[in-house]
Design an enzyme around this catalytic site. Structure first.
Site, short mmCIF file in Angstrom:
data_model
loop_
_atom_site.label_atom_id
_atom_site.label_comp_id
_atom_site.label_asym_id
_atom_site.label_seq_id
_atom_site.Cartn_x
_atom_site.Cartn_y
_atom_site.Cartn_z
N GLU A 1 0.82 -1.20 0.00
CA GLU A 1 0.00 0.00 0.00
C GLU A 1 0.86 1.26 0.00
O GLU A 1 1.82 1.37 0.76
CB GLU A 1 -0.94 0.01 1.22
CG GLU A 1 -1.95 -1.13 1.22
CD GLU A 1 -2.93 -1.09 0.05
OE1 GLU A 1 -3.00 -0.05 -0.64
OE2 GLU A 1 -3.61 -2.11 -0.18
N ARG B 1 -17.81 0.24 4.53
CA ARG B 1 -18.82 -0.37 3.67
C ARG B 1 -19.63 -1.40 4.46
O ARG B 1 -20.81 -1.60 4.22
CB ARG B 1 -18.09 -1.04 2.49
CG ARG B 1 -18.96 -1.57 1.37
CD ARG B 1 -18.08 -2.18 0.28
NE ARG B 1 -17.09 -3.13 0.79
CZ ARG B 1 -17.36 -4.41 1.10
NH1 ARG B 1 -18.56 -4.90 0.93
NH2 ARG B 1 -16.40 -5.20 1.55
N CYS C 1 -8.08 -1.62 8.05
CA CYS C 1 -6.70 -1.71 7.56
C CYS C 1 -6.11 -0.33 7.29
O CYS C 1 -4.99 -0.03 7.72
CB CYS C 1 -6.64 -2.54 6.27
SG CYS C 1 -6.92 -4.29 6.57
N1 PCA Z 1 -8.81 -6.55 6.06
C1 PCA Z 1 -9.70 -5.43 6.32
C2 PCA Z 1 -9.68 -5.24 7.82
C3 PCA Z 1 -9.07 -6.48 8.37
C4 PCA Z 1 -8.47 -7.17 7.22
O1 PCA Z 1 -7.78 -8.18 7.27
C5 PCA Z 1 -9.37 -4.20 5.50
O2 PCA Z 1 -8.86 -4.35 4.38
O3 PCA Z 1 -9.63 -3.09 5.94
#
Ligand code: PCA
Length: 207
Positions: free
Chosen positions: A79, A89, A142
Protein backbone atom coordinates in the site's frame (compact mmCIF):
# COMPACT_ATOMS: atom_id res chain seq x y z
CA UNK A 1 16.37 -4.28 16.14
CA UNK A 2 12.69 -4.90 16.71
CA UNK A 3 10.12 -5.53 13.97
CA UNK A 4 6.44 -5.32 14.88
CA UNK A 5 4.27 -7.44 12.63
CA UNK A 6 0.49 -7.24 12.94
CA UNK A 7 -2.35 -9.20 11.37
CA UNK A 8 -6.10 -9.27 11.89
CA UNK A 9 -8.87 -11.50 13.21
CA UNK A 10 -11.39 -12.78 10.64
CA UNK A 11 -14.14 -10.36 9.62
CA UNK A 12 -17.00 -9.86 7.21
CA UNK A 13 -18.33 -13.41 7.52
CA UNK A 14 -15.03 -15.18 6.77
CA UNK A 15 -13.92 -17.92 9.14
CA UNK A 16 -10.25 -17.18 8.92
CA UNK A 17 -7.88 -14.40 8.07
CA UNK A 18 -4.60 -15.43 6.38
CA UNK A 19 -2.80 -12.55 8.10
CA UNK A 20 -3.50 -14.15 11.49
CA UNK A 21 -1.83 -17.34 10.25
CA UNK A 22 1.11 -15.42 8.81
CA UNK A 23 1.88 -13.60 12.05
CA UNK A 24 1.43 -16.76 14.13
CA UNK A 25 3.95 -18.44 11.86
CA UNK A 26 6.53 -15.66 12.19
CA UNK A 27 6.08 -14.89 15.91
CA UNK A 28 9.37 -14.94 17.78
CA UNK A 29 11.46 -15.59 14.68
CA UNK A 30 14.54 -13.60 13.85
CA UNK A 31 15.19 -12.19 10.39
CA UNK A 32 18.59 -10.64 9.62
CA UNK A 33 19.18 -10.50 13.37
CA UNK A 34 15.96 -8.53 13.97
CA UNK A 35 13.45 -9.86 16.45
CA UNK A 36 9.90 -10.27 15.18
CA UNK A 37 7.15 -9.39 17.65
CA UNK A 38 3.57 -9.92 16.55
CA UNK A 39 0.02 -9.01 17.40
CA UNK A 40 -3.32 -10.07 15.97
CA UNK A 41 -5.63 -7.04 16.00
CA UNK A 42 -9.42 -7.09 16.25
CA UNK A 43 -11.35 -5.82 13.23
CA UNK A 44 -12.89 -3.18 15.48
CA UNK A 45 -12.07 0.47 14.76
CA UNK A 46 -11.84 1.70 18.37
CA UNK A 47 -10.11 -1.35 19.82
CA UNK A 48 -7.55 -1.64 17.00
CA UNK A 49 -6.69 2.06 17.55
CA UNK A 50 -6.15 1.62 21.30
CA UNK A 51 -4.26 -1.68 21.06
CA UNK A 52 -1.95 -0.46 18.29
CA UNK A 53 -1.23 2.89 19.94
CA UNK A 54 -0.40 1.21 23.28
CA UNK A 55 1.70 -1.43 21.55
CA UNK A 56 3.78 1.12 19.65
CA UNK A 57 4.45 3.03 22.89
CA UNK A 58 5.36 -0.16 24.75
CA UNK A 59 7.55 -1.82 22.15
CA UNK A 60 8.98 1.22 20.26
CA UNK A 61 9.76 -0.89 17.18
CA UNK A 62 12.17 0.43 14.54
CA UNK A 63 10.03 -1.22 11.88
CA UNK A 64 6.29 -1.95 11.85
CA UNK A 65 4.68 -3.93 9.06
CA UNK A 66 0.92 -4.30 9.19
CA UNK A 67 -0.93 -6.99 7.26
CA UNK A 68 -4.56 -7.32 6.19
CA UNK A 69 -6.71 -9.42 3.89
CA UNK A 70 -7.95 -7.78 0.69
CA UNK A 71 -10.68 -10.18 -0.42
CA UNK A 72 -10.70 -10.59 -4.19
CA UNK A 73 -7.23 -9.21 -4.89
CA UNK A 74 -4.84 -11.53 -6.69
CA UNK A 75 -1.41 -10.15 -5.70
CA UNK A 76 0.54 -9.12 -2.66
CA UNK A 77 -0.28 -5.39 -2.47
CA UNK A 78 2.18 -2.90 -1.06
CA UNK A 79 0.00 0.00 0.00
CA UNK A 80 1.27 3.44 -0.97
CA UNK A 81 -1.01 5.71 1.05
CA UNK A 82 -3.20 5.88 4.17
CA UNK A 83 -6.04 8.41 4.36
CA UNK A 84 -7.25 10.22 7.49
CA UNK A 85 -10.74 8.87 7.00
CA UNK A 86 -13.01 6.02 8.06
CA UNK A 87 -15.91 5.21 5.77
CA UNK A 88 -16.95 1.60 6.31
CA UNK A 89 -18.82 -0.37 3.67
CA UNK A 90 -19.65 -3.03 6.28
CA UNK A 91 -19.86 -2.72 10.09
CA UNK A 92 -16.77 -3.76 12.07
CA UNK A 93 -16.82 -6.87 14.31
CA UNK A 94 -18.55 -4.86 17.05
CA UNK A 95 -21.13 -3.39 14.70
CA UNK A 96 -19.64 0.09 14.38
CA UNK A 97 -19.86 1.56 10.89
CA UNK A 98 -18.25 5.02 10.67
CA UNK A 99 -19.18 7.26 7.77
CA UNK A 100 -16.78 10.01 6.63
CA UNK A 101 -15.07 10.31 10.03
CA UNK A 102 -11.45 11.44 10.44
CA UNK A 103 -9.08 9.10 12.32
CA UNK A 104 -7.06 11.88 14.02
CA UNK A 105 -8.23 15.48 13.93
CA UNK A 106 -4.64 16.71 14.32
CA UNK A 107 -3.30 14.33 11.66
CA UNK A 108 -2.43 14.99 8.04
CA UNK A 109 -5.03 14.29 5.36
CA UNK A 110 -2.87 11.37 4.26
CA UNK A 111 0.52 9.77 4.84
CA UNK A 112 2.67 7.86 2.41
CA UNK A 113 4.10 4.46 3.33
CA UNK A 114 7.57 4.54 4.84
CA UNK A 115 8.42 1.08 3.51
CA UNK A 116 10.55 0.71 0.37
CA UNK A 117 7.41 -0.41 -1.51
CA UNK A 118 8.83 -0.44 -5.03
CA UNK A 119 11.98 -2.29 -4.01
CA UNK A 120 9.84 -4.85 -2.16
CA UNK A 121 7.59 -5.34 -5.20
CA UNK A 122 10.66 -5.84 -7.38
CA UNK A 123 12.19 -8.35 -4.95
CA UNK A 124 8.90 -10.27 -4.69
CA UNK A 125 8.60 -10.50 -8.46
CA UNK A 126 12.19 -11.74 -8.63
CA UNK A 127 11.20 -14.45 -6.15
CA UNK A 128 8.31 -15.45 -8.41
CA UNK A 129 5.58 -13.91 -6.26
CA UNK A 130 2.95 -11.66 -7.91
CA UNK A 131 3.11 -8.22 -6.28
CA UNK A 132 1.92 -4.69 -6.99
CA UNK A 133 1.95 -1.21 -5.50
CA UNK A 134 -1.64 -0.43 -4.51
CA UNK A 135 -2.88 3.15 -4.39
CA UNK A 136 -5.70 2.52 -1.96
CA UNK A 137 -5.81 0.63 1.30
CA UNK A 138 -9.58 1.19 1.46
CA UNK A 139 -11.29 3.15 4.23
CA UNK A 140 -11.83 0.34 6.69
CA UNK A 141 -9.80 -0.94 9.66
CA UNK A 142 -6.70 -1.71 7.56
CA UNK A 143 -6.42 1.88 6.36
CA UNK A 144 -6.97 3.01 9.96
CA UNK A 145 -4.08 0.88 11.24
CA UNK A 146 -1.74 2.02 8.47
CA UNK A 147 -2.71 5.64 9.11
CA UNK A 148 -2.18 5.36 12.89
CA UNK A 149 1.24 3.76 12.53
CA UNK A 150 2.38 6.53 10.16
CA UNK A 151 0.81 9.22 12.37
CA UNK A 152 2.73 7.78 15.33
CA UNK A 153 5.91 7.72 13.27
CA UNK A 154 5.50 11.39 12.31
CA UNK A 155 4.63 12.51 15.83
CA UNK A 156 7.03 10.46 17.95
CA UNK A 157 9.74 9.35 15.51
CA UNK A 158 9.02 5.63 15.66
CA UNK A 159 8.41 3.29 14.00
CA UNK A 160 11.10 4.70 11.75
CA UNK A 161 9.75 2.64 8.86
CA UNK A 162 6.15 1.51 8.67
CA UNK A 163 3.53 0.57 6.14
CA UNK A 164 0.87 -1.87 5.12
CA UNK A 165 0.64 -4.99 2.98
CA UNK A 166 -2.66 -6.44 1.79
CA UNK A 167 -2.73 -10.16 0.92
CA UNK A 168 -5.21 -12.28 -1.07
CA UNK A 169 -7.35 -15.10 0.26
CA UNK A 170 -5.67 -18.50 0.70
CA UNK A 171 -7.03 -21.27 -1.59
CA UNK A 172 -9.05 -23.13 1.07
CA UNK A 173 -11.10 -19.95 1.59
CA UNK A 174 -12.29 -19.71 -1.99
CA UNK A 175 -13.24 -23.28 -2.92
CA UNK A 176 -16.91 -22.46 -2.41
CA UNK A 177 -16.83 -18.79 -3.39
CA UNK A 178 -17.68 -17.63 -6.92
CA UNK A 179 -18.29 -14.39 -8.69
CA UNK A 180 -21.71 -13.57 -10.13
CA UNK A 181 -20.48 -15.02 -13.42
CA UNK A 182 -19.38 -18.30 -11.81
CA UNK A 183 -15.67 -17.52 -11.86
CA UNK A 184 -13.36 -18.43 -8.98
CA UNK A 185 -12.09 -15.76 -6.59
CA UNK A 186 -8.29 -15.18 -6.64
CA UNK A 187 -6.14 -16.72 -3.91
CA UNK A 188 -2.48 -17.32 -3.04
CA UNK A 189 -1.17 -20.23 -0.92
CA UNK A 190 -0.22 -19.49 2.68
CA UNK A 191 3.41 -20.61 2.33
CA UNK A 192 3.87 -18.10 -0.52
CA UNK A 193 2.23 -15.37 1.54
CA UNK A 194 4.57 -16.10 4.46
CA UNK A 195 7.58 -16.01 2.13
CA UNK A 196 6.35 -12.68 0.74
CA UNK A 197 6.20 -11.15 4.21
CA UNK A 198 9.69 -12.46 5.00
CA UNK A 199 10.99 -10.88 1.80
CA UNK A 200 9.32 -7.57 2.72
CA UNK A 201 10.84 -7.59 6.22
CA UNK A 202 14.24 -8.51 4.85
CA UNK A 203 14.23 -5.76 2.24
CA UNK A 204 13.00 -3.17 4.75
CA UNK A 205 15.78 -4.04 7.21
CA UNK A 206 18.45 -3.86 4.51
CA UNK A 207 17.36 -0.60 2.87
N1 PCA B 1 -8.81 -6.55 6.06
C1 PCA B 1 -9.70 -5.43 6.32
C2 PCA B 1 -9.68 -5.24 7.82
C3 PCA B 1 -9.07 -6.48 8.37
C4 PCA B 1 -8.47 -7.17 7.22
O1 PCA B 1 -7.78 -8.18 7.27
C5 PCA B 1 -9.37 -4.20 5.50
O2 PCA B 1 -8.86 -4.35 4.38
O3 PCA B 1 -9.63 -3.09 5.94
Amino acid sequence: MKVLLTGFEPFGGDELNPTKKIVENLEGKSIEGAQIVTKVLPVVFKKADKILTDLLKETKPEIAIHLGLAAGRSSISLERVALNLMDARIPDNENYQPKDEPIRRDGNTAYFSKLPIKEIVEELRKSGIPAIVSNTAGLYVCNEVMFLSLYHSEKFGYPLKTGFIHVPYIPEQVVDKFTYYGQSIPSLPLDIQIKAVEVAINKTIKL
